[in-house]
Design a protein around this motif. Structure first.
Motif, PDB file in Angstrom:
ATOM      1  N   VAL A   1     -29.866   5.738 -10.750  1.00 59.15           N
ATOM      2  CA  VAL A   1     -29.010   5.172  -9.717  1.00 59.15           C
ATOM      3  C   VAL A   1     -29.857   4.846  -8.493  1.00 59.15           C
ATOM      4  O   VAL A   1     -30.739   5.620  -8.108  1.00 59.15           O
ATOM      5  CB  VAL A   1     -27.906   6.188  -9.339  1.00 59.15           C
ATOM      6  N   GLN A   2     -29.573   3.700  -7.881  1.00 58.74           N
ATOM      7  CA  GLN A   2     -30.259   3.352  -6.640  1.00 58.74           C
ATOM      8  C   GLN A   2     -29.396   3.836  -5.476  1.00 58.74           C
ATOM      9  O   GLN A   2     -28.232   3.472  -5.364  1.00 58.74           O
ATOM     10  CB  GLN A   2     -30.488   1.845  -6.549  1.00 58.74           C
ATOM     11  N   GLU A   3     -30.002   4.689  -4.630  1.00 59.68           N
ATOM     12  CA  GLU A   3     -29.273   5.289  -3.517  1.00 59.68           C
ATOM     13  C   GLU A   3     -30.066   5.120  -2.226  1.00 59.68           C
ATOM     14  O   GLU A   3     -31.290   5.088  -2.239  1.00 59.68           O
ATOM     15  CB  GLU A   3     -29.087   6.791  -3.756  1.00 59.68           C
ATOM     16  N   GLU A   4     -29.340   5.082  -1.132  1.00 57.54           N
ATOM     17  CA  GLU A   4     -29.993   4.980   0.160  1.00 57.54           C
ATOM     18  C   GLU A   4     -30.483   6.358   0.591  1.00 57.54           C
ATOM     19  O   GLU A   4     -29.725   7.335   0.570  1.00 57.54           O
ATOM     20  CB  GLU A   4     -29.035   4.434   1.216  1.00 57.54           C
ATOM     21  N   HIS A   5     -31.736   6.430   0.975  1.00 62.96           N
ATOM     22  CA  HIS A   5     -32.290   7.658   1.533  1.00 62.96           C
ATOM     23  C   HIS A   5     -32.020   7.612   3.034  1.00 62.96           C
ATOM     24  O   HIS A   5     -32.567   6.775   3.751  1.00 62.96           O
ATOM     25  CB  HIS A   5     -33.795   7.733   1.247  1.00 62.96           C
ATOM     26  N   LEU A   6     -31.157   8.476   3.505  1.00 59.47           N
ATOM     27  CA  LEU A   6     -30.686   8.416   4.884  1.00 59.47           C
ATOM     28  C   LEU A   6     -31.796   8.646   5.909  1.00 59.47           C
ATOM     29  O   LEU A   6     -31.820   7.985   6.953  1.00 59.47           O
ATOM     30  CB  LEU A   6     -29.556   9.422   5.095  1.00 59.47           C
ATOM     31  N   GLU A   7     -32.708   9.541   5.625  1.00 63.32           N
ATOM     32  CA  GLU A   7     -33.766   9.854   6.588  1.00 63.32           C
ATOM     33  C   GLU A   7     -34.793   8.723   6.704  1.00 63.32           C
ATOM     34  O   GLU A   7     -35.191   8.342   7.792  1.00 63.32           O
ATOM     35  CB  GLU A   7     -34.473  11.146   6.182  1.00 63.32           C
ATOM     36  N   TYR A   8     -35.201   8.175   5.556  1.00 67.42           N
ATOM     37  CA  TYR A   8     -36.251   7.150   5.571  1.00 67.42           C
ATOM     38  C   TYR A   8     -35.715   5.728   5.559  1.00 67.42           C
ATOM     39  O   TYR A   8     -36.476   4.774   5.639  1.00 67.42           O
ATOM     40  CB  TYR A   8     -37.191   7.351   4.372  1.00 67.42           C
ATOM     41  N   LYS A   9     -34.393   5.581   5.418  1.00 66.42           N
ATOM     42  CA  LYS A   9     -33.750   4.253   5.395  1.00 66.42           C
ATOM     43  C   LYS A   9     -34.342   3.363   4.285  1.00 66.42           C
ATOM     44  O   LYS A   9     -34.627   2.192   4.488  1.00 66.42           O
ATOM     45  CB  LYS A   9     -33.903   3.548   6.752  1.00 66.42           C
ATOM     46  N   THR A  10     -34.529   3.950   3.105  1.00 73.02           N
ATOM     47  CA  THR A  10     -35.044   3.219   1.951  1.00 73.02           C
ATOM     48  C   THR A  10     -34.031   3.273   0.821  1.00 73.02           C
ATOM     49  O   THR A  10     -33.114   4.099   0.825  1.00 73.02           O
ATOM     50  CB  THR A  10     -36.369   3.828   1.452  1.00 73.02           C
ATOM     51  N   GLN A  11     -34.198   2.397  -0.162  1.00 77.92           N
ATOM     52  CA  GLN A  11     -33.394   2.416  -1.381  1.00 77.92           C
ATOM     53  C   GLN A  11     -34.228   3.093  -2.468  1.00 77.92           C
ATOM     54  O   GLN A  11     -35.225   2.541  -2.916  1.00 77.92           O
ATOM     55  CB  GLN A  11     -33.000   0.997  -1.804  1.00 77.92           C
ATOM     56  N   ASP A  12     -33.838   4.287  -2.872  1.00 77.69           N
ATOM     57  CA  ASP A  12     -34.589   5.074  -3.850  1.00 77.69           C
ATOM     58  C   ASP A  12     -33.884   5.083  -5.199  1.00 77.69           C
ATOM     59  O   ASP A  12     -32.651   5.062  -5.266  1.00 77.69           O
ATOM     60  CB  ASP A  12     -34.735   6.516  -3.374  1.00 77.69           C
ATOM     61  N   TRP A  13     -34.667   5.151  -6.278  1.00 76.70           N
ATOM     62  CA  TRP A  13     -34.138   5.293  -7.632  1.00 76.70           C
ATOM     63  C   TRP A  13     -34.184   6.772  -8.001  1.00 76.70           C
ATOM     64  O   TRP A  13     -35.232   7.397  -7.937  1.00 76.70           O
ATOM     65  CB  TRP A  13     -34.957   4.485  -8.627  1.00 76.70           C
ATOM     66  N   ASN A  14     -33.025   7.329  -8.379  1.00 77.93           N
ATOM     67  CA  ASN A  14     -32.921   8.733  -8.773  1.00 77.93           C
ATOM     68  C   ASN A  14     -32.293   8.842 -10.146  1.00 77.93           C
ATOM     69  O   ASN A  14     -31.318   8.149 -10.460  1.00 77.93           O
ATOM     70  CB  ASN A  14     -32.072   9.513  -7.767  1.00 77.93           C
ATOM     71  N   ALA A  15     -32.859   9.716 -10.982  1.00 78.71           N
ATOM     72  CA  ALA A  15     -32.315   9.960 -12.323  1.00 78.71           C
ATOM     73  C   ALA A  15     -31.325  11.124 -12.268  1.00 78.71           C
ATOM     74  O   ALA A  15     -31.559  12.121 -11.573  1.00 78.71           O
ATOM     75  CB  ALA A  15     -33.440  10.274 -13.294  1.00 78.71           C
ATOM     76  N   TYR A  16     -30.227  10.974 -13.013  1.00 80.37           N
ATOM     77  CA  TYR A  16     -29.179  11.992 -13.086  1.00 80.37           C
ATOM     78  C   TYR A  16     -28.819  12.261 -14.538  1.00 80.37           C
ATOM     79  O   TYR A  16     -28.877  11.358 -15.370  1.00 80.37           O
ATOM     80  CB  TYR A  16     -27.894  11.516 -12.385  1.00 80.37           C
ATOM     81  N   ILE A  17     -28.415  13.489 -14.824  1.00 79.74           N
ATOM     82  CA  ILE A  17     -27.805  13.804 -16.105  1.00 79.74           C
ATOM     83  C   ILE A  17     -26.305  13.925 -15.866  1.00 79.74           C
ATOM     84  O   ILE A  17     -25.874  14.497 -14.854  1.00 79.74           O
ATOM     85  CB  ILE A  17     -28.389  15.087 -16.739  1.00 79.74           C
ATOM     86  N   ILE A  18     -25.522  13.367 -16.778  1.00 82.33           N
ATOM     87  CA  ILE A  18     -24.073  13.327 -16.625  1.00 82.33           C
ATOM     88  C   ILE A  18     -23.431  14.025 -17.823  1.00 82.33           C
ATOM     89  O   ILE A  18     -23.708  13.674 -18.971  1.00 82.33           O
ATOM     90  CB  ILE A  18     -23.570  11.869 -16.549  1.00 82.33           C
ATOM     91  N   ASN A  19     -22.563  14.984 -17.541  1.00 83.25           N
ATOM     92  CA  ASN A  19     -21.779  15.647 -18.583  1.00 83.25           C
ATOM     93  C   ASN A  19     -20.353  15.128 -18.479  1.00 83.25           C
ATOM     94  O   ASN A  19     -19.573  15.602 -17.672  1.00 83.25           O
ATOM     95  CB  ASN A  19     -21.813  17.169 -18.409  1.00 83.25           C
ATOM     96  N   ASN A  20     -20.032  14.144 -19.300  1.00 81.66           N
ATOM     97  CA  ASN A  20     -18.706  13.521 -19.275  1.00 81.66           C
ATOM     98  C   ASN A  20     -17.785  14.151 -20.319  1.00 81.66           C
ATOM     99  O   ASN A  20     -16.792  13.564 -20.715  1.00 81.66           O
ATOM    100  CB  ASN A  20     -18.834  12.009 -19.504  1.00 81.66           C
TER     101      ASN A  20
END
Length: 131
Positions: free
Chosen positions: A18-37
């Motif tokens: 997921v691409q998320e905004e890093h609030l402190e650095y004001k960047t768009q970061d890619w983060n990996a997540y595991i999802i238990n649906n």
């Protein structure tokens, strides 16, 4: 002997980037997540991630979650932009009750990008999903 080993199929567990905004650095970061649906808690979740291609290989990163509750998700790691140019694999093993499950999720090189975004289950965010 191998024919006697039953390997159960993994269902309703995904890996998403997921691409998320890093609030402190004001960047768009890619983060990996595991999802238990699923409706069942996952115990002792082990994740080994690694990026690779024909010429390069990142060191394996190991992550552990004691429990991933039903209908939830957890952050695995931040992915640097350079790593998106590689194949990224996430080997996931976990227990449901006394049964062990195992699956490898593969994001092929350059498939993690803004054009490939889709809605990710449970997160209500846009990302790249591997089932």
């Amino acid at each position: 002997m191998k024919k006697d080993i039953e390997i159960p199929e993994v269902k309703d567990v995904y890996v998403a980037v997921v691409q998320e905004e890093h609030l402190e650095y004001k960047t768009q970061d890619w983060n990996a997540y595991i999802i238990n649906n699923s409706d069942i808690d996952l115990d002792t979740v082990l994740i080994v991630s690694q990026g690779y291609n024909d010429k390069k290989m990142t060191p394996p990163m190991r992550h552990t979650l004691a429990k991933l509750p039903a209908r939830s998700y957890a952050k695995i790691e931040y992915l640097q932009e350079k790593v998106l140019e590689l194949n990224n694999s996430f080997k996931v093993s976990y227990f449901e009750g006394n049964q062990m499950f195992d699956k490898t999720y593969l994001f092929r090189k350059n498939t993690i990008n803004a054009k490939a975004l889709q809605t990710v289950p449970l997160m209500q965010l846009k990302g790249v999903l591997v089932k």
